[in-house]
Design a protein around this motif. Structure first.
Motif, PDB file in Angstrom:
ATOM      1  N   TRP A 134      -7.816   4.659 -28.303  1.00 15.92           N
ATOM      2  CA  TRP A 134      -8.724   5.760 -28.024  1.00 15.92           C
ATOM      3  C   TRP A 134      -9.673   5.383 -26.894  1.00 15.92           C
ATOM      4  O   TRP A 134      -9.964   6.195 -26.013  1.00 15.92           O
ATOM      5  N   ALA A 135     -10.181   4.136 -26.899  1.00 15.24           N
ATOM      6  CA  ALA A 135     -11.106   3.696 -25.867  1.00 15.24           C
ATOM      7  C   ALA A 135     -10.396   3.438 -24.548  1.00 15.24           C
ATOM      8  O   ALA A 135     -11.039   3.315 -23.513  1.00 15.24           O
ATOM      9  N   ALA A 136      -9.060   3.354 -24.603  1.00 13.78           N
ATOM     10  CA  ALA A 136      -8.290   3.129 -23.390  1.00 13.78           C
ATOM     11  C   ALA A 136      -7.986   4.420 -22.645  1.00 13.78           C
ATOM     12  O   ALA A 136      -7.420   4.384 -21.556  1.00 13.78           O
ATOM     13  N   LEU A 137      -8.354   5.561 -23.214  1.00 13.18           N
ATOM     14  CA  LEU A 137      -8.041   6.841 -22.577  1.00 13.18           C
ATOM     15  C   LEU A 137      -8.538   6.944 -21.134  1.00 13.18           C
ATOM     16  O   LEU A 137      -7.834   7.494 -20.279  1.00 13.18           O
ATOM     17  N   PRO A 138      -9.745   6.440 -20.805  1.00 15.73           N
ATOM     18  CA  PRO A 138     -10.174   6.511 -19.402  1.00 15.73           C
ATOM     19  C   PRO A 138      -9.236   5.791 -18.439  1.00 15.73           C
ATOM     20  O   PRO A 138      -9.217   6.092 -17.246  1.00 15.73           O
ATOM     21  N   ALA A 139      -8.442   4.842 -18.965  1.00 15.60           N
ATOM     22  CA  ALA A 139      -7.494   4.131 -18.103  1.00 15.60           C
ATOM     23  C   ALA A 139      -6.442   5.074 -17.547  1.00 15.60           C
ATOM     24  O   ALA A 139      -5.852   4.797 -16.487  1.00 15.60           O
ATOM     25  N   LEU A 140      -6.200   6.182 -18.238  1.00 10.84           N
ATOM     26  CA  LEU A 140      -5.222   7.148 -17.758  1.00 10.84           C
ATOM     27  C   LEU A 140      -5.604   7.669 -16.380  1.00 10.84           C
ATOM     28  O   LEU A 140      -4.730   7.931 -15.534  1.00 10.84           O
ATOM     29  N   PHE A 141      -6.901   7.810 -16.117  1.00  4.89           N
ATOM     30  CA  PHE A 141      -7.369   8.257 -14.801  1.00  4.89           C
ATOM     31  C   PHE A 141      -6.915   7.285 -13.716  1.00  4.89           C
ATOM     32  O   PHE A 141      -6.393   7.698 -12.664  1.00  4.89           O
ATOM     33  N   PHE A 142      -7.079   5.986 -13.950  1.00  3.67           N
ATOM     34  CA  PHE A 142      -6.697   4.989 -12.944  1.00  3.67           C
ATOM     35  C   PHE A 142      -5.178   4.913 -12.803  1.00  3.67           C
ATOM     36  O   PHE A 142      -4.661   4.693 -11.701  1.00  3.67           O
ATOM     37  N   ILE A 143      -4.461   5.083 -13.913  1.00  3.88           N
ATOM     38  CA  ILE A 143      -2.999   5.056 -13.857  1.00  3.88           C
ATOM     39  C   ILE A 143      -2.473   6.215 -13.018  1.00  3.88           C
ATOM     40  O   ILE A 143      -1.588   6.044 -12.167  1.00  3.88           O
ATOM     41  N   LEU A 144      -3.022   7.406 -13.244  1.00  6.93           N
ATOM     42  CA  LEU A 144      -2.592   8.573 -12.474  1.00  6.93           C
ATOM     43  C   LEU A 144      -2.996   8.440 -11.014  1.00  6.93           C
ATOM     44  O   LEU A 144      -2.271   8.874 -10.113  1.00  6.93           O
ATOM     45  N   LEU A 145      -4.150   7.836 -10.763  1.00  2.00           N
ATOM     46  CA  LEU A 145      -4.607   7.633  -9.386  1.00  2.00           C
ATOM     47  C   LEU A 145      -3.717   6.641  -8.660  1.00  2.00           C
ATOM     48  O   LEU A 145      -3.413   6.801  -7.469  1.00  2.00           O
ATOM     49  N   TYR A 146      -3.288   5.618  -9.361  1.00  2.01           N
ATOM     50  CA  TYR A 146      -2.405   4.594  -8.786  1.00  2.01           C
ATOM     51  C   TYR A 146      -1.003   5.151  -8.569  1.00  2.01           C
ATOM     52  O   TYR A 146      -0.446   5.088  -7.467  1.00  2.01           O
ATOM     53  N   GLY A 147      -0.416   5.696  -9.612  1.00  6.10           N
ATOM     54  CA  GLY A 147       0.886   6.349  -9.501  1.00  6.10           C
ATOM     55  C   GLY A 147       2.042   5.441  -9.171  1.00  6.10           C
ATOM     56  O   GLY A 147       3.117   5.903  -8.772  1.00  6.10           O
ATOM     57  N   GLY A 148       1.860   4.116  -9.273  1.00  8.29           N
ATOM     58  CA  GLY A 148       2.967   3.192  -9.019  1.00  8.29           C
ATOM     59  C   GLY A 148       3.229   2.907  -7.562  1.00  8.29           C
ATOM     60  O   GLY A 148       4.278   2.365  -7.208  1.00  8.29           O
ATOM     61  N   ARG A 149       2.283   3.243  -6.675  1.00 11.23           N
ATOM     62  CA  ARG A 149       2.496   3.021  -5.248  1.00 11.23           C
ATOM     63  C   ARG A 149       2.500   1.535  -4.932  1.00 11.23           C
ATOM     64  O   ARG A 149       1.700   0.764  -5.446  1.00 11.23           O
ATOM     65  N   ARG A 150       3.394   1.156  -4.035  1.00 16.68           N
ATOM     66  CA  ARG A 150       3.488  -0.232  -3.602  1.00 16.68           C
ATOM     67  C   ARG A 150       2.567  -0.474  -2.422  1.00 16.68           C
ATOM     68  O   ARG A 150       2.224   0.440  -1.676  1.00 16.68           O
ATOM     69  N   ASN A 151       2.166  -1.747  -2.218  1.00 20.43           N
ATOM     70  CA  ASN A 151       1.309  -2.085  -1.081  1.00 20.43           C
ATOM     71  C   ASN A 151       2.108  -2.081   0.204  1.00 20.43           C
ATOM     72  O   ASN A 151       3.274  -2.459   0.248  1.00 20.43           O
ATOM     73  N   ARG A 152       1.442  -1.683   1.244  1.00 23.12           N
ATOM     74  CA  ARG A 152       2.027  -1.743   2.577  1.00 23.12           C
ATOM     75  C   ARG A 152       0.996  -2.349   3.516  1.00 23.12           C
ATOM     76  O   ARG A 152      -0.147  -1.910   3.573  1.00 23.12           O
ATOM     77  N   TRP A 153       1.424  -3.372   4.303  1.00 24.31           N
ATOM     78  CA  TRP A 153       0.496  -4.029   5.210  1.00 24.31           C
ATOM     79  C   TRP A 153       1.236  -4.468   6.456  1.00 24.31           C
ATOM     80  O   TRP A 153       2.203  -5.213   6.394  1.00 24.31           O
ATOM     81  N   ALA A 154       0.777  -4.000   7.578  1.00 23.85           N
ATOM     82  CA  ALA A 154       1.471  -4.267   8.832  1.00 23.85           C
ATOM     83  C   ALA A 154       1.474  -5.748   9.175  1.00 23.85           C
ATOM     84  O   ALA A 154       2.376  -6.254   9.830  1.00 23.85           O
ATOM     85  N   GLY A 155       0.448  -6.485   8.737  1.00 26.37           N
ATOM     86  CA  GLY A 155       0.358  -7.906   9.051  1.00 26.37           C
ATOM     87  C   GLY A 155       1.494  -8.718   8.480  1.00 26.37           C
ATOM     88  O   GLY A 155       1.761  -9.831   8.928  1.00 26.37           O
ATOM     89  N   ALA A 156       2.172  -8.174   7.480  1.00 29.07           N
ATOM     90  CA  ALA A 156       3.281  -8.916   6.866  1.00 29.07           C
ATOM     91  C   ALA A 156       4.401  -9.144   7.854  1.00 29.07           C
ATOM     92  O   ALA A 156       5.123 -10.127   7.775  1.00 29.07           O
ATOM     93  N   GLU A 157       4.549  -8.245   8.826  1.00 31.19           N
ATOM     94  CA  GLU A 157       5.620  -8.375   9.794  1.00 31.19           C
ATOM     95  C   GLU A 157       5.371  -9.521  10.759  1.00 31.19           C
ATOM     96  O   GLU A 157       6.271 -10.012  11.404  1.00 31.19           O
ATOM     97  N   ALA A 158       4.104  -9.957  10.870  1.00 26.78           N
ATOM     98  CA  ALA A 158       3.766 -11.036  11.788  1.00 26.78           C
ATOM     99  C   ALA A 158       3.881 -12.404  11.121  1.00 26.78           C
ATOM    100  O   ALA A 158       3.488 -13.411  11.690  1.00 26.78           O
ATOM    101  N   GLY A 159       4.351 -12.442   9.922  1.00 24.28           N
ATOM    102  CA  GLY A 159       4.560 -13.700   9.224  1.00 24.28           C
ATOM    103  C   GLY A 159       3.460 -14.075   8.260  1.00 24.28           C
ATOM    104  O   GLY A 159       3.529 -15.110   7.611  1.00 24.28           O
ATOM    105  N   ALA A 160       2.395 -13.278   8.188  1.00 25.00           N
ATOM    106  CA  ALA A 160       1.325 -13.555   7.236  1.00 25.00           C
ATOM    107  C   ALA A 160       1.772 -13.167   5.833  1.00 25.00           C
ATOM    108  O   ALA A 160       2.725 -12.415   5.648  1.00 25.00           O
TER     109      ALA A 160
END
Length: 309
Positions: A244-270
Motif C-alpha cells: 500500500w505504501a509502495a503505491l506512489p512508486a507507480l508514478f515513477f514506474i510510469l514516468l520511466y516506462g522502461g526507457r534505455r539510456n542513450r549517450w553520444a559519448g559512448a561512441e567515442a569510447g567512454a
C-alpha cells in the motif's frame, strides 16, 4: 526519466527504508518511503529481461550477486537479500517468453523441480546439522547459503507473492495494464497482511493436527515471508501490508516506462551510461548495508542524546 535516474531514486527510497530497519528510533514514515523501492526494482528486472543483449549473462549476474550477498548476510548477521527474488523473477520471465510451447513447458517443469530440490536439500541439511551440533544458528546459516547457491525463490527478503508481483508487472504490455496489476496486488497484499489474511492461516493452525499446523505456518512464510507490519508498529490499515505504501512508486514506474539510456559519448569510447547503470545497483546494495551497519550505533547514540529529532 532514464534508467540510471530511475535506479538512483529507487536506491534512495531503499536506503531511507533500511535506515528505519537498523534504527527503530526513526519515524515510521522512513519505512513507508522505503517500501517504494521494491516494485521499482521488480519492474526494472522486467525491463532488463526485455532489453538485455544476453539474458543468460543478466540472470547470472543476479545469481552471483545473490550468492555474494548471502555470505555477507551470514558474516554481518542480517537477513536482507533481494537478489534471489530478482533472480527468480528474471528466470520466470525468460521462460515465459520462450516461443516454443514444448520448450516452455519443459523449462517450467524443470524450474519447479529445481526449486523443490533446493528446498528439500536446504531443509535436510538444516535438520541434520541441528541434530548433530544442536546449534540452530549454524544450521540456519548453512541452509541460507545453500538456498542462495541453489537460487531458491524464498531464500531472500520476500515470499512467492512478491515474485508473482514482479512477473505480473514484467508481462504488462501497457501503462493501463501495469497500473491495474499494481493496484490489484496492492489490495491483495493489504488484505492478506490484515486480520483477514491472518485468520485465513490462523484458523487452520488452531484446528489441525500439530504437523499440519506447522505446515500451514510454513506455507504462510513461503508466500509472505517479509511481514513489514512487524517493522512499522503503527495501528490500523497503515501498518498492514507491504505494497500500500509502495503505491506512489507507480508514478515513477510510469514516468520511466522502461526507457534505455542513450549517450553520444559512448561512441567515442567512454563508458556509456547504461553500463554504469547496469553495475551501479550490484555495488550499491551491499555497500549501503555496510555503511548502515557501521553507522547504526552512532545514529542510535545521537537519537538518545536528542541530537536527531
Amino acid at each position: 526519466m532514464g534508467e540510471f535516474g530511475f535506479k538512483l531514486i529507487a536506491c534512495a527510497f531503499m536506503t531511507i527504508g533500511h535506515m528505519r530497519m537498523f534504527d527503530q528510533g526513526l519515524p515510521d514514515q522512513y519505512a513507508w518511503i522505503g517500501r517504494m523501492a521494491l516494485p521499482m526494482f521488480l519492474y526494472q528486472v522486467g525491463c532488463g529481461c526485455r532489453y538485455a543483449r544476453s539474458k543468460r549473462n543478466y540472470v547470472l549476474r543476479l545469481y552471483a550477486a545473490g550468492v555474494v550477498m548471502s555470505v555477507i548476510n551470514v558474516v554481518f548477521k542480517f537477513p536482507e537479500n533481494i537478489f534471489p527474488v530478482l533472480l527468480n523473477v528474471a528466470v520466470i520471465l525468460c521462460i515465459l517468453r520462450v516461443e516454443d510451447k514444448r520448450r516452455k513447458l519443459r523449462y517450467m517443469v524443470g524450474y519447479v523441480v529445481w526449486q523443490a530440490g533446493i528446498f528439500a536439500l536446504a531443509s535436510v541439511l538444516q535438520t541434520l546439522i541441528t541434530a548433530i551440533s544442536g546449534n540452530w544458528t549454524i544450521a540456519g546459516n548453512v541452509g541460507h547459503i545453500v538456498a542462495a547457491l541453489g537460487g531458491f525463490a524464498a531464500s531472500g527478503d520476500y515470499g512467492l507473492f512478491v515474485i508473482a508481483f514482479g512477473v505480473a508487472m514484467g508481462l504488462c504490455g501497457s501503462k493501463l495494464h501495469l497500473s491495474v496489476t499494481f493496484l490489484i496486488f496492492s489490495l491483495v497484499d493489504v488484505l492478506m497482511q490484515s486480520i483477514y489474511g491472518i485468520l485465513l492461516f490462523l484458523v487452520p493452525q488452531l484446528t489441525m493436527h500439530h504437523i499440519f499446523n506447522e505446515s500451514v505456518a510454513n506455507l504462510r512464510y513461503l508466500l509472505f515471508s517479509n511481514d513489514m507490519v512487524m517493522l512499522v508498529g503503527t495501528d490500523g490499515l497503515l501498518s498492514e501490508g507491504l505494497l500500500w505504501a509502495a503505491l506512489p512508486a507507480l508514478f515513477f514506474i510510469l514516468l520511466y516506462g522502461g526507457r534505455r539510456n542513450r549517450w553520444a559519448g559512448a561512441e567515442a569510447g567512454a563508458m556509456p551510461v547504461d553500463r554504469v547503470a547496469r553495475w551501479f545497483f550490484y555495488a550499491y546494495y551491499p555497500l549501503h548495508f555496510a555503511v548502515l551497519v557501521l553507522l547504526s550505533p552512532v545514529v542510535a547514540d545521537a537519537l538518545a542524546a536528542g541530537v536527531i529529532f
